[in-house]
Scaffold this active site. Structure first.
Site, mmCIF file in Angstrom:
data_model
loop_
_atom_site.group_PDB
_atom_site.id
_atom_site.type_symbol
_atom_site.label_atom_id
_atom_site.label_comp_id
_atom_site.label_asym_id
_atom_site.label_seq_id
_atom_site.Cartn_x
_atom_site.Cartn_y
_atom_site.Cartn_z
ATOM 1 N N HIS A 7 0.061 1.335 10.832
ATOM 2 C CA HIS A 7 0.165 2.776 11.077
ATOM 3 C C HIS A 7 1.200 3.036 12.161
ATOM 4 C CE1 HIS A 7 -3.976 3.219 9.105
ATOM 5 N NE2 HIS A 7 -3.023 3.531 8.259
ATOM 6 N N GLU A 53 0.718 3.919 16.020
ATOM 7 C CA GLU A 53 -0.211 3.090 16.789
ATOM 8 C C GLU A 53 0.559 1.995 17.527
ATOM 9 O OE1 GLU A 53 -3.302 2.168 13.915
ATOM 10 O OE2 GLU A 53 -3.490 4.280 13.400
ATOM 11 N N HIS A 113 -5.212 -1.879 14.991
ATOM 12 C CA HIS A 113 -5.019 -0.425 14.916
ATOM 13 C C HIS A 113 -5.421 0.201 16.238
ATOM 14 C CE1 HIS A 113 -4.470 0.007 10.469
ATOM 15 N NE2 HIS A 113 -4.979 -1.209 10.518
ATOM 16 N N GLU A 149 -9.835 -1.711 16.228
ATOM 17 C CA GLU A 149 -9.350 -0.414 16.694
ATOM 18 C C GLU A 149 -9.322 -0.503 18.209
ATOM 19 O OE1 GLU A 149 -8.292 2.172 14.999
ATOM 20 O OE2 GLU A 149 -9.013 1.836 12.959
HETATM 21 ZN ZN LIG Z 1 -4.489 2.620 12.037
#
Ligand SMILES: [Zn+2]
Length: 425
Positions: free
Chosen positions: A179, A182, A314, A387
């Protein structure tokens, strides 16, 4: 968390899905901004969170019952009409502008906004990898798994003793920056590179891990997106790839909904090209996912997949997540009770070192076509999503100041070591 949003194909029945493609213009009626940042109340169960995500909003952060979303006026209205409490955190685009210019200095084109220059651009990341391979040529080799849509090399650094030889050692993979926005994750991959190359000569534990494994690091899975996200030295809030969607005016596919395992199976991604979790016109429609997948496929040697463990990094929400994402069931085809227990055990062990919350991916809400489901479903790779920092937010959730990089990447050192050593199990 960016890895977790969706809209729902299967969900037109809620009536909300129809609003998912609402044009992002400011609402004269409500005064809501074109892209508003909100915290959502009343999303305390997976079903409720799924209902929110399926409106097509951009779920930025998620922890427990608290969701942070970016929504258009239409999406915000739909959520309110369905009983969710929305607390406005501000106009997302204004916040991006403000965040980009907070040092009060002019931005340098091609670099991160003033104050955030310590983050590595794609060129700077590539230079770091080249330097690592040059300074540690005995244990590091730089190659590429292919090119991005716009032609950037998808850099791959291999770290091992006799790095130029394919030895019979368990392999470990770290991927970052699927992503675009990020950026802290790219720093995470660079931290891994730096630790295992610079630390080799002086740290016996590092030396042992490097000698006994082949460690692969791909710091930029989506370099087109991450470069676009800092266009003109200002943050754009961009998540997806940069390939135009055929037959649409929209640009970009969510790479982490584009993997070819249960792709678009379960309402865990969007059919709408403009949505932030658009799954793409077909599985592996994106050069980037296709190239990384081909590399992983190529690590099947003598019928056995050499890569045993994997983390895809992420931001944000401070979570350790494991498959499957496409179903709320703990076990399903290709994932038995013993294997599910191993995912949970190792996940909890890693979370015990960094203070993240460990859970099955779908405990938040269902996602389909993500890298973890593919890596496990096709290759039986023990594949996790981390995350990273922060736990919740706010604009700083997307763009934490560069000052947090050392602490928030080092925070995962022990978890990375656990993941590497688990490759032998
Ligand atoms: Zn992500």
């Amino acid at each position: 968390m960016s890895t977790r949003r969706r809209i729902g194909g299967a969900l037109a029945a809620t009536g909300l899905a129809l609003l998912a493609v609402t044009t992002p213009v400011a609402s004269a009626q409500t005064g809501d901004p074109a892209r508003g940042l909100y915290s959502v109340e009343g999303a305390s169960t997976p079903d409720k969170r799924t209902e929110v995500a399926r409106t097509g909003v951009d779920v930025a952060g998620s922890r427990g019952g608290a969701l942070t979303i970016v929504a258009t006026p239409g999406q915000a209205a739909a959520l309110r009409a369905n009983g969710f409490g929305l607390k406005s955190l501000g106009d997302f685009d204004s916040m991006l502008k403000q965040r980009s210019g907070r040092a009060g200095t002019a931005a340098v084109a091609g670099d991160f906004p003033p104050g955030d220059e310590a983050y590595h651009t794609y060129a700077e990341t590539t230079a770091e990898l080249q330097k690592a391979a040059k300074d540690h040529s005995d244990i590091a080799t730089l190659s590429s798994v292919g090119k991005s849509y716009e032609g950037r090399e998808l850099n791959l650094l291999k770290i091992s003793d006799n790095a130029g030889t394919d030895e019979n050692e368990p392999e470990v993979l770290f991927t970052c920056n699927q992503h675009a926005r990020e950026h802290l994750t790219t720093e995470m991959c660079l931290r891994i590179v730096q630790r295992f190359t610079s630390g080799y000569a002086s740290d016996p534990a590092i030396k042992k891990m490097v000698d006994e494994h082949e460690i692969y690091v791909i710091p930029n899975v989506n370099p087109d997106g991450s470069e676009y996200d800092i266009t003109g030295g200002e943050y754009q809030g961009w998540r997806k790839t940069r390939k135009p969607v055929p037959g649409s005016s929209a640009v970009g596919t969510d790479p982490n909904r584009n993997w070819d395992y249960k792709w678009n199976c379960c309402g865990g991604s969007s059919n709408s090209p403009s949505a932030e979790d658009y799954h793409g016109p077909s599985a592996f429609s994106e050069s980037e996912t296709k190239a990384v997948a081909a590399f992983i496929d190529s690590r099947v040697v003598g019928g056995a997949q050499q890569i045993k463990t994997h983390i895809d990094f992420h931001t944000f929400s401070e979570l350790v997540l494991w498959p499957y994402g496409y179903t709320k069931a703990e076990t399903d085809t290709g994932l038995n009770e013993e294997e599910a227990k191993r995912f949970a055990d190792v996940g909890k062990q890693m979370a015990g070192t960094n203070g993240y919350t460990p859970e099955q991916s779908s405990d938040l809400y269902v996602t389909d076509g993500d890298i973890n489901d593919w890596a496990w479903g096709k290759h039986k790779i023990l594949s996790y999503t981390f995350e990273m920092y922060p736990k919740d937010g706010g604009i700083d959730g997307f763009y934490p100041p560069a000052s947090v990089i050392p602490e928030q990447t080092a925070r995962n050192d022990k978890a990375v070591d656990i993941l590497i050593n688990e490759a032998k199990a």
